[in-house]
Structures are given as structure tokens and as C-alpha cells.
Motif scaffolding. Structure first.
Motif, PDB file in Angstrom:
ATOM      1  N   ILE A 109     -17.077 -31.579  24.146  1.00  0.00           N
ATOM      2  CA  ILE A 109     -16.835 -30.242  23.245  1.00  0.00           C
ATOM      3  C   ILE A 109     -15.454 -30.194  22.834  1.00  0.00           C
ATOM      4  N   LYS A 144     -22.246 -27.122  28.764  1.00  0.00           N
ATOM      5  CA  LYS A 144     -22.518 -27.973  27.770  1.00  0.00           C
ATOM      6  C   LYS A 144     -24.179 -28.318  28.060  1.00  0.00           C
ATOM      7  N   ALA A 145     -24.481 -28.701  29.206  1.00  0.00           N
ATOM      8  CA  ALA A 145     -25.960 -29.110  29.048  1.00  0.00           C
ATOM      9  C   ALA A 145     -26.882 -27.980  28.907  1.00  0.00           C
ATOM     10  N   ARG A 147     -26.374 -25.890  26.510  1.00  0.00           N
ATOM     11  CA  ARG A 147     -25.748 -25.359  25.418  1.00  0.00           C
ATOM     12  C   ARG A 147     -25.233 -23.936  25.140  1.00  0.00           C
ATOM     13  N   MET A 148     -24.453 -23.629  26.033  1.00  0.00           N
ATOM     14  CA  MET A 148     -23.984 -22.270  26.223  1.00  0.00           C
ATOM     15  C   MET A 148     -22.391 -22.461  25.948  1.00  0.00           C
ATOM     16  N   ASP A 149     -21.839 -21.233  25.799  1.00  0.00           N
ATOM     17  CA  ASP A 149     -20.079 -21.375  25.833  1.00  0.00           C
ATOM     18  C   ASP A 149     -19.852 -21.270  27.094  1.00  0.00           C
TER      19      ASP A 149
END
Length: 170
Positions: A109, A144-145, A147-149
Motif C-alpha cells: 500500500i 489489503k486482502a 481491497r478496502m481502505d
């Protein structure tokens, strides 16, 4: 400018020049050091009370992270939370910020994003005490896995804890 924002040009001008000289090989300028110093003076409540050596370490670290993309104000605010709220030493706070930068690079990230997200989440993570960094790392990896903030995942986690608490009273 530094003088306008802090009114402390006389007290810190030599320190700014000395820190710039120490960091010049990294492409860090007097303006970079002045910006980092100004942010620390105005946003890290205990900064001016630290020893000169500790202040210089924090300024050099902050100016280096700023050159790498971390906002100086964000860094100063996080240092304030870590030292003033969490009660860790300034040296521990520097190491923690460096660890967050490395974590961001490791999970893909980016270091600046991880430091900024950690700073934004530090007040919510304070309840984890000494496990705060590990908790953040777990949340960052999960975000991250998924796909979120990171902050969105923390909000969902907070809502889930709230709902569990409400159900336990029903």
C-alpha cells in the motif's frame, strides 16, 4: 514560513541549519527541515520539552519521511498521539513510525499511506495498548486482502463490536 507559523525562528534557526547539513546527502533542504520542525512545534505538544538530541532525531526522521511522501503535519500529529496519549518514548514512536512505513511497503500500500493511516487510526487503536502496532498490521493486511481502505475496515469492526454489545443487552 517557519518564522510566521511558529514565531520561534531565533530558537530553532541553528537547529534547522544543522539538521539540513546532516540530511543534505538525501536531497533534503533547509525548507524541508523548517517545514518538519514547524509541524512538530505546532502539532506535537511535548516536542519543545524534549532534549535537543531527541528533537533533532525526530526532525531528521520527519523530514526524511516527508521527502518520501509522508505529510509533516500527519507525522507530527501521530508523534503527539503516540507520546502524549500512548505514553511511549519519542524514540519508540520514531521506531513505530518506521515500522509502519516498512509495513506499507511490505503489503503493497506504500509507506506514506501506511504511516498516514496509522496516524489517523491511532486514537481508535489506543485501546490495544502495546498491541496497537500489531493490531494495525493485522487490520492493514486484512484491508489489503479485502481491497478496502484501512479506515473503512476499522469502521466496520467498530460497528460489529457495537452490534455485539447491543445484542448482549437484549
Amino acid at each position: 514560513s517557519f518564522a510566521t507559523s511558529t514565531g520561534m525562528q531565533e530558537e530553532y534557526s541553528q537547529s534547522i541549519r544543522d539538521n539540513e547539513a546532516a540530511l543534505r546527502f538525501n536531497g533534503i533542504t533547509v525548507a524541508d527541515v523548517a517545514e518538519a520542525t514547524g509541524a512538530l512545534i505546532t502539532q506535537f505538544r511535548g516536542f519543545t520539552e524534549l532534549s535537543e538530541t531527541t528533537r533533532n532525531n525526530i526532525v531528521q526522521f520527519s523530514a526524511s519521511l516527508e521527502k518520501a511522501g509522508v505529510d509533516a503535519g500527519t507525522m507530527a500529529g501521530a508523534m503527539d498521539d503516540l507520546v502524549s496519549v500512548m505514553g511511549i518514548t519519542a524514540s519508540q514512536a520514531i521506531q513505530l513510525q518506521a515500522d509502519m512505513y516498512a509495513l506499507g511497503k511490505e503489503i503493497g500500500i506504500g509507506g506514506p499511506q501506511a504511516v498516514e493511516q496509522f496516524g489517523a487510526a491511532s486514537s481508535r487503536l489506543a485501546k490495544f495498548g502495546g498491541d496497537m502496532a500489531d493490531t494495525f498490521a493485522d487490520v492493514a493486511r486484512t484491508a489489503k486482502a479485502a481491497r478496502m481502505d484501512i479506515s473503512d475496515l476499522l469502521d466496520i469492526t467498530k460497528l460489529a463490536y457495537f452490534e455485539l454489545g447491543v445484542k448482549s443487552f437484549i
